[in-house]
Motif scaffolding. Structure first.
Motif, PDB file in Angstrom:
ATOM      1  N   VAL A  70       3.257  30.143   2.111  1.00 38.95           N
ATOM      2  CA  VAL A  70       2.523  31.251   2.730  1.00 38.95           C
ATOM      3  C   VAL A  70       1.029  30.982   2.596  1.00 38.95           C
ATOM      4  O   VAL A  70       0.535  30.668   1.504  1.00 38.95           O
ATOM      5  N   ILE A  71       0.301  31.083   3.707  1.00 36.45           N
ATOM      6  CA  ILE A  71      -1.153  30.901   3.719  1.00 36.45           C
ATOM      7  C   ILE A  71      -1.804  32.255   3.926  1.00 36.45           C
ATOM      8  O   ILE A  71      -1.559  32.923   4.933  1.00 36.45           O
ATOM      9  N   VAL A  72      -2.613  32.665   2.955  1.00 34.03           N
ATOM     10  CA  VAL A  72      -3.343  33.931   3.049  1.00 34.03           C
ATOM     11  C   VAL A  72      -4.740  33.609   3.575  1.00 34.03           C
ATOM     12  O   VAL A  72      -5.578  33.068   2.856  1.00 34.03           O
ATOM     13  N   ALA A  73      -4.973  33.929   4.843  1.00 34.59           N
ATOM     14  CA  ALA A  73      -6.235  33.587   5.497  1.00 34.59           C
ATOM     15  C   ALA A  73      -7.000  34.845   5.892  1.00 34.59           C
ATOM     16  O   ALA A  73      -7.715  34.864   6.888  1.00 34.59           O
ATOM     17  N   ILE A  74      -6.852  35.888   5.079  1.00 35.60           N
ATOM     18  CA  ILE A  74      -7.528  37.158   5.368  1.00 35.60           C
ATOM     19  C   ILE A  74      -9.029  36.952   5.296  1.00 35.60           C
ATOM     20  O   ILE A  74      -9.536  36.284   4.387  1.00 35.60           O
ATOM     21  N   GLY A  75      -9.755  37.530   6.264  1.00 36.38           N
ATOM     22  CA  GLY A  75     -11.179  37.276   6.405  1.00 36.38           C
ATOM     23  C   GLY A  75     -12.064  37.889   5.334  1.00 36.38           C
ATOM     24  O   GLY A  75     -12.106  37.415   4.206  1.00 36.38           O
ATOM     25  N   ASP A  76     -12.780  38.949   5.664  1.00 44.23           N
ATOM     26  CA  ASP A  76     -13.807  39.482   4.771  1.00 44.23           C
ATOM     27  C   ASP A  76     -13.286  40.505   3.759  1.00 44.23           C
ATOM     28  O   ASP A  76     -14.030  40.921   2.874  1.00 44.23           O
ATOM     29  N   ASP A  77     -12.046  40.916   3.876  1.00 42.14           N
ATOM     30  CA  ASP A  77     -11.504  41.938   2.985  1.00 42.14           C
ATOM     31  C   ASP A  77     -10.949  41.283   1.724  1.00 42.14           C
ATOM     32  O   ASP A  77      -9.767  40.934   1.638  1.00 42.14           O
ATOM     33  N   ILE A  78     -11.821  41.108   0.730  1.00 46.62           N
ATOM     34  CA  ILE A  78     -11.434  40.422  -0.498  1.00 46.62           C
ATOM     35  C   ILE A  78     -10.334  41.182  -1.232  1.00 46.62           C
ATOM     36  O   ILE A  78      -9.399  40.586  -1.777  1.00 46.62           O
ATOM     37  N   GLN A  79     -10.426  42.503  -1.235  1.00 43.99           N
ATOM     38  CA  GLN A  79      -9.409  43.306  -1.914  1.00 43.99           C
ATOM     39  C   GLN A  79      -8.030  43.086  -1.301  1.00 43.99           C
ATOM     40  O   GLN A  79      -7.041  42.912  -2.020  1.00 43.99           O
ATOM     41  N   ALA A  80      -7.962  43.061   0.024  1.00 43.58           N
ATOM     42  CA  ALA A  80      -6.684  42.827   0.695  1.00 43.58           C
ATOM     43  C   ALA A  80      -6.155  41.429   0.394  1.00 43.58           C
ATOM     44  O   ALA A  80      -4.952  41.230   0.210  1.00 43.58           O
ATOM     45  N   SER A  81      -7.050  40.456   0.326  1.00 44.91           N
ATOM     46  CA  SER A  81      -6.664  39.085   0.004  1.00 44.91           C
ATOM     47  C   SER A  81      -6.045  39.009  -1.391  1.00 44.91           C
ATOM     48  O   SER A  81      -4.994  38.388  -1.590  1.00 44.91           O
ATOM     49  N   ILE A  82      -6.703  39.651  -2.360  1.00 44.26           N
ATOM     50  CA  ILE A  82      -6.220  39.625  -3.742  1.00 44.26           C
ATOM     51  C   ILE A  82      -4.885  40.359  -3.870  1.00 44.26           C
ATOM     52  O   ILE A  82      -3.935  39.840  -4.478  1.00 44.26           O
ATOM     53  N   LEU A  83      -4.800  41.550  -3.281  1.00 43.95           N
ATOM     54  CA  LEU A  83      -3.569  42.322  -3.371  1.00 43.95           C
ATOM     55  C   LEU A  83      -2.401  41.610  -2.695  1.00 43.95           C
ATOM     56  O   LEU A  83      -1.279  41.589  -3.222  1.00 43.95           O
ATOM     57  N   THR A  84      -2.659  41.010  -1.549  1.00 45.14           N
ATOM     58  CA  THR A  84      -1.612  40.274  -0.846  1.00 45.14           C
ATOM     59  C   THR A  84      -1.114  39.109  -1.684  1.00 45.14           C
ATOM     60  O   THR A  84       0.103  38.894  -1.820  1.00 45.14           O
ATOM     61  N   THR A  85      -2.040  38.356  -2.254  1.00 42.73           N
ATOM     62  CA  THR A  85      -1.668  37.213  -3.097  1.00 42.73           C
ATOM     63  C   THR A  85      -0.832  37.666  -4.282  1.00 42.73           C
ATOM     64  O   THR A  85       0.197  37.054  -4.619  1.00 42.73           O
ATOM     65  N   LEU A  86      -1.263  38.736  -4.927  1.00 44.21           N
ATOM     66  CA  LEU A  86      -0.538  39.271  -6.077  1.00 44.21           C
ATOM     67  C   LEU A  86       0.884  39.691  -5.685  1.00 44.21           C
ATOM     68  O   LEU A  86       1.858  39.360  -6.375  1.00 44.21           O
ATOM     69  N   MET A  87       0.998  40.389  -4.564  1.00 48.54           N
ATOM     70  CA  MET A  87       2.315  40.835  -4.095  1.00 48.54           C
ATOM     71  C   MET A  87       3.224  39.648  -3.771  1.00 48.54           C
ATOM     72  O   MET A  87       4.420  39.654  -4.089  1.00 48.54           O
ATOM     73  N   LEU A  88       2.675  38.638  -3.149  1.00 49.39           N
ATOM     74  CA  LEU A  88       3.467  37.462  -2.788  1.00 49.39           C
ATOM     75  C   LEU A  88       4.025  36.773  -4.031  1.00 49.39           C
ATOM     76  O   LEU A  88       5.211  36.423  -4.083  1.00 49.39           O
ATOM     77  N   LYS A  89       3.183  36.570  -5.030  1.00 47.98           N
ATOM     78  CA  LYS A  89       3.647  35.890  -6.245  1.00 47.98           C
ATOM     79  C   LYS A  89       4.640  36.749  -7.007  1.00 47.98           C
ATOM     80  O   LYS A  89       5.626  36.231  -7.552  1.00 47.98           O
ATOM     81  N   GLU A  90       4.427  38.061  -7.039  1.00 50.64           N
ATOM     82  CA  GLU A  90       5.368  38.948  -7.730  1.00 50.64           C
ATOM     83  C   GLU A  90       6.713  38.996  -7.023  1.00 50.64           C
ATOM     84  O   GLU A  90       7.736  39.275  -7.652  1.00 50.64           O
ATOM     85  N   ASN A  91       6.719  38.704  -5.731  1.00 53.16           N
ATOM     86  CA  ASN A  91       7.969  38.680  -4.963  1.00 53.16           C
ATOM     87  C   ASN A  91       8.617  37.300  -4.940  1.00 53.16           C
ATOM     88  O   ASN A  91       9.595  37.090  -4.228  1.00 53.16           O
TER      89      ASN A  91
END
Length: 219
Positions: A70-91
């Motif tokens: 999975v490639i997380v290429a979210i632009g300027d929303d750092i919070q969304a990038s971090i939360l998405t990454t965290l959710m992916l690893k927890e899943n």
């Protein structure tokens, strides 16, 4: 083997990855919260989905843990990038590559388990700066803080000499791993290989050693 990928965030960076992976024959699921972007990629990716990947339920419903990468290429929303990454690893997603906006963002991503962190703007800036500052360096790729691989054009000074005659490895501590010559490439060239004027030498080594080589033999 055909791998399956997910690209989250379909801006310029994520969009280019999605297109390239698709052209290479990979299965790609494209995800973005922007419906217009998803519609644009619906004819490119294998699947295109409108979704908020900061929502654990969305990640579970899309079965993202079953994808190879999975490639997380979210632009300027750092919070969304971090939360998405965290959710992916927890899943339980096996491999997650994330685009970082800055060094602080990168450090946070590392701490929450991102497998690969990329800094496309910074890395491109470094490559361009090296190319502008040197007449001989054609391209530059940073391998670590102290080591790089570069493409260097052979000048008249070294053209006509063999690798063993130049003794580049012993004198400068760098290795010529390949030579581009017109439309062909010589991988792991022999020590007796004669370097021709305008050959492109692909050299790997410590940055300080590469700089010494450039100043002594290519300037």
């Amino acid at each position: 083997m055909r791998k399956n990928f997910v690209v989250i965030g379909l801006g310029r960076f994520g969009g280019s990855i999605c297109k390239e992976l698709t052209e290479q024959g990979m299965e790609v699921m494209a995800i973005d919260s922007n419906e217009a972007r998803v519609n644009e990629f619906s004819i490119i990716a294998s699947h295109a989905v409108v979704g908020d990947t900061t929502d654990d339920a969305v990640i579970k419903s899309l079965g993202l843990r079953n994808f190879d990468h999975v490639i997380v290429a979210i632009g300027d929303d750092i919070q969304a990038s971090i939360l998405t990454t965290l959710m992916l690893k927890e899943n339980g997603v096996k491999k997650v590559t994330v685009k970082a906006q800055n060094d602080y963002h990168g450090k946070v991503l590392s701490k929450i388990g991102a497998d690969v962190i990329v800094h496309p703007e910074r890395d491109m800036g470094i490559r361009i700066a090296h190319k502008l500052a040197s007449n001989s360096i054609l391209d530059y790729l940073e391998l670590s803080d102290e080591h790089s691989i570069v493409e260097i054009e052979a000048n008249e000074r070294i053209g006509g000499h063999s690798i063993i005659d130049l003794d580049i490895r012993a004198k400068y501590g760098v290795n010529i791993v390949a030579i581009k010559r017109r439309s062909s490439i010589i991988v792991s060239p022999q020590a007796t290989e004669i370097i021709q004027y305008k050959d492109v030498l692909i050299v790997i080594g410590a940055d300080n050693d590469i700089n010494r080589l450039e100043k002594k033999m290519l300037s």
